[in-house]
Motif scaffolding. Structure first.
Motif, mmCIF file in Angstrom:
data_model
loop_
_atom_site.group_PDB
_atom_site.id
_atom_site.type_symbol
_atom_site.label_atom_id
_atom_site.label_comp_id
_atom_site.label_asym_id
_atom_site.label_seq_id
_atom_site.Cartn_x
_atom_site.Cartn_y
_atom_site.Cartn_z
ATOM 1 N N THR A 112 0.754 -1.188 -0.109
ATOM 2 C CA THR A 112 -0.056 -0.035 -0.187
ATOM 3 C C THR A 112 0.778 1.307 -0.078
ATOM 4 O O THR A 112 1.966 1.175 0.358
ATOM 5 C CB THR A 112 -0.825 -0.008 1.428
ATOM 6 N N ASP A 142 -3.475 -0.817 -2.793
ATOM 7 C CA ASP A 142 -2.163 -1.060 -3.278
ATOM 8 C C ASP A 142 -1.574 0.102 -4.201
ATOM 9 O O ASP A 142 -2.324 0.738 -4.943
ATOM 10 C CB ASP A 142 -2.244 -2.301 -4.162
ATOM 11 N N LEU A 143 -0.335 0.279 -4.167
ATOM 12 C CA LEU A 143 0.542 1.262 -4.822
ATOM 13 C C LEU A 143 0.025 1.357 -6.492
ATOM 14 O O LEU A 143 0.698 0.190 -6.980
ATOM 15 C CB LEU A 143 2.024 0.923 -4.639
ATOM 16 N N ASN A 144 -0.514 2.178 -6.779
ATOM 17 C CA ASN A 144 -0.947 2.395 -8.358
ATOM 18 C C ASN A 144 -1.522 1.247 -9.057
ATOM 19 O O ASN A 144 -1.761 1.129 -10.134
ATOM 20 C CB ASN A 144 0.413 2.776 -9.104
#
Lengths: 306, 232
Positions: free
Chosen positions: B96, B120-122
């Motif tokens: 994240t 979640d990242l991107n």
């Protein structure tokens, strides 16, 4: 958190250290005793044991529980050999959760942990079995588990091993009877380890279902062989997903998903991938000030999360 | 004080020259805009300043606070105070934004989006959410030099304007220098660049303090007139 701190913080219903049982909780809804005692006092349990048990637990969930069950089996001394037989029975219609930790308390104990487990989920029951392994780099670990899912029961088996031993041989067999459902989530971080995973799901019953997900990471000269198979003997559905990440050039991963269909009405699928850590992701994280190692660790942590 | 000095920078990728004797100087608290046609070398310049492979420096220097950073690793440049907000950031599953910020040991500055921070990242973010995520990360780094690569693309008018105001406030408050890479001139109305640069074929062809005039010229004649500009 260090292995020793994990053991200290853990207040399990069953605690075994080396070959000595240190604690057994008394619960109204659950019978918990050493496997050896179950063998002696409950004649009917003998059908589930391979031989007279030397160690391990017997857990019989007879009534609905509103707390997670927990077990902790540790190696604390050097050159210890554990030979365990664990038996867990979840009675009809019961919903249970078990947090299971097997660990070495130090990194260099050269221990051996053999565990044969049988888990019986009676009709309509469900179990979430969270199995965490945390080993030292000189240990040898051989778990061999069989799950029997009776009619309409369901199992979620989460196995995580981020601190692997020198040698790890895992065998899992899951037998799914009518209308039962199993979900296996396997995350293994290989670090200078030889790892053999042999997982077999038998969709024996009509309308049984299984989803198996494996996430494997090969680091520091690891050799990983992962065999994952589904055998469909009846109208059923099964899916295998094996994704692996190679971190260094010296590691090797063999990932073999196998579908074995004996019924025209079964539907089996699989997907598998092996790749390296994305340079684009690493550069991105490094541009946020993380070192290359920190960036790799973070990407792996994310990858292993199922 | 000169913060970034790029002198005669020539960059090659797979045998092809992308930047060709590029000169650029950004002083402390100065805001620069960088405009140019597609494939003129705008994003390459941003990545080269940040130290991304596989760009090969054939010639020239990149000085940051007077020191050559050409051989510095990406993370060292970030620690020295250079931050890049990506045009197309990669997705990182299972991590994240909150975890990344913790790992960076930074707290978000000025922009807090609870919805994005725990995702979640991107991963499965809209264009606008990705831009917000990028800004949360780069502002958390509290950089001396902030590079915004097409931060205004993929946003609707209202979100764009809100974001531009916020960027302007944080940049002023933290006394950052900024290099804005943009296709559109709208962001420049809010950040009001001290210098506007036009890059063509990997070289700065035009430099001016009058952003309004340069934008009008580009709008009217395209980049052809910039090619022949004598202002440098």
């Amino acid at each position: 958190m260090s292995n020793a701190r994990i053991a200290k913080s853990c207040k399990p219903d069953f605690l075994q250290i080396d070959n000595e049982i240190k604690n057994i909780a008394k619960k109204k809804e659950v019978v918990i005793m050493p496997s050896s005692e179950a063998w002696e006092s409950l004649e009917w349990t003998k059908q589930y044991f391979k031989s007279k048990p030397k160690g391990g637990y017997f857990i019989w969930v007879k009534e609905q529980v509103d707390f997670p069950l927990s077990t902790c089996i540790n190696i604390a001394s050097g050159n210890i050999e554990q030979d365990l037989q664990n038996l867990m029975i979840v009675e009809k219609g019961i919903k249970a959760k078990a947090n299971v930790l097997c660990a070495s308390l130090k990194n260099n104990l050269s221990g051996t942990h053999k565990a044969r487990g049988r888990l019986i989920l009676k009709e309509g029951s469900s179990l979430q079995y969270n199995h965490v392994h945390k080993w030292g780099e000189k240990d040898n670990v051989m778990p061999d588990y069989e799950f029997i899912l009776e009619k309409g029961s369901s199992l979620v088996y989460n196995y995580t091993n981020f601190f692997p031993p020198k040698n790890l041989e895992i065998k899992n067999k899951i037998i799914c009877l009518d209308n039962s459902y199993s979900q296996l989530n396997f995350s293994v971080n290989g670090i200078n380890s030889k790892i053999d995973i042999n997982e077999e799901v038998v969709l024996e019953g009509k309308d049984s279902q299984n989803v198996s997900r494996l996430r494997l990471v090969g680091r520091k000269n690891s050799i990983i062989n992962a065999y994952s198979s589904i055998i469909a003997k009846n109208k059923s559905k099964g899916h295998i997903e094996c994704n692996s990440l190679m971190v260094d050039k010296e590691s090797k991963i063999v990932s073999i998903p196998k579908l074995d269909c004996e019924s025209r009405d079964a539907q089996l699928t699989h997907e598998a991938s092996i790749g390296k850590v994305s340079e684009e992701q690493l550069n991105y994280l490094r541009s946020r000030g993380l070192t290359e190692k920190e960036a790799i660790d973070l990407v792996i942590t994310g990858f292993l999360k199922i | 004080m000169k913060l970034l000095q790029i002198k005669n920078l020539t960059i090659e990728v797979e045998g092809k020259k992308i930047l060709n004797g590029l000169d650029l100087e950004i002083k402390s608290e100065e805001i620069h805009a960088l405009l140019g046609p597609n494939a003129s070398g705008k994003s390459t310049l941003a990545k080269v300043i940040m130290g991304f492979p596989p760009y090969k420096v054939l010639d020239g220097n990149i000085l940051f606070k007077g020191k050559d950073i050409k051989k510095d690793k990406i993370e060292d440049r970030a620690k020295k105070g250079i931050a890049l907000a990506f045009q197309n950031p990669p997705a990182v599953s299972g991590i994240t934004l909150s975890q990344l910020l913790n790992k960076m040991s930074k707290k978000e500055e000025g922009i807090i989006n609870e919805d994005i921070i725990n995702r979640d990242l991107n991963v499965n973010l809209s264009g606008g959410e990705k831009k917000i995520s990028e800004l949360m990360q780069v502002f958390a780094l509290k950089p001396k030099l902030l590079i915004l690569d097409e931060i205004d693309s993929g946003l609707d008018i209202k979100k764009r304007q809100e974001m531009f105001k916020l960027i302007s406030e944080i940049v002023k408050k933290n006394k950052m220098s900024v290099l804005i890479i943009t296709h559109q001139g709208e962001i420049l109305e809010y950040l009001k660049p001290d210098v506007i640069n036009v890059i063509i074929d990997g070289k700065i062809m035009c430099q001016s303090n009058d952003s309004k005039k340069v934008l009008e010229t580009i709008k009217k004649y395209g980049y052809v007139k910039c090619k022949n500009c004598k202002k440098l």
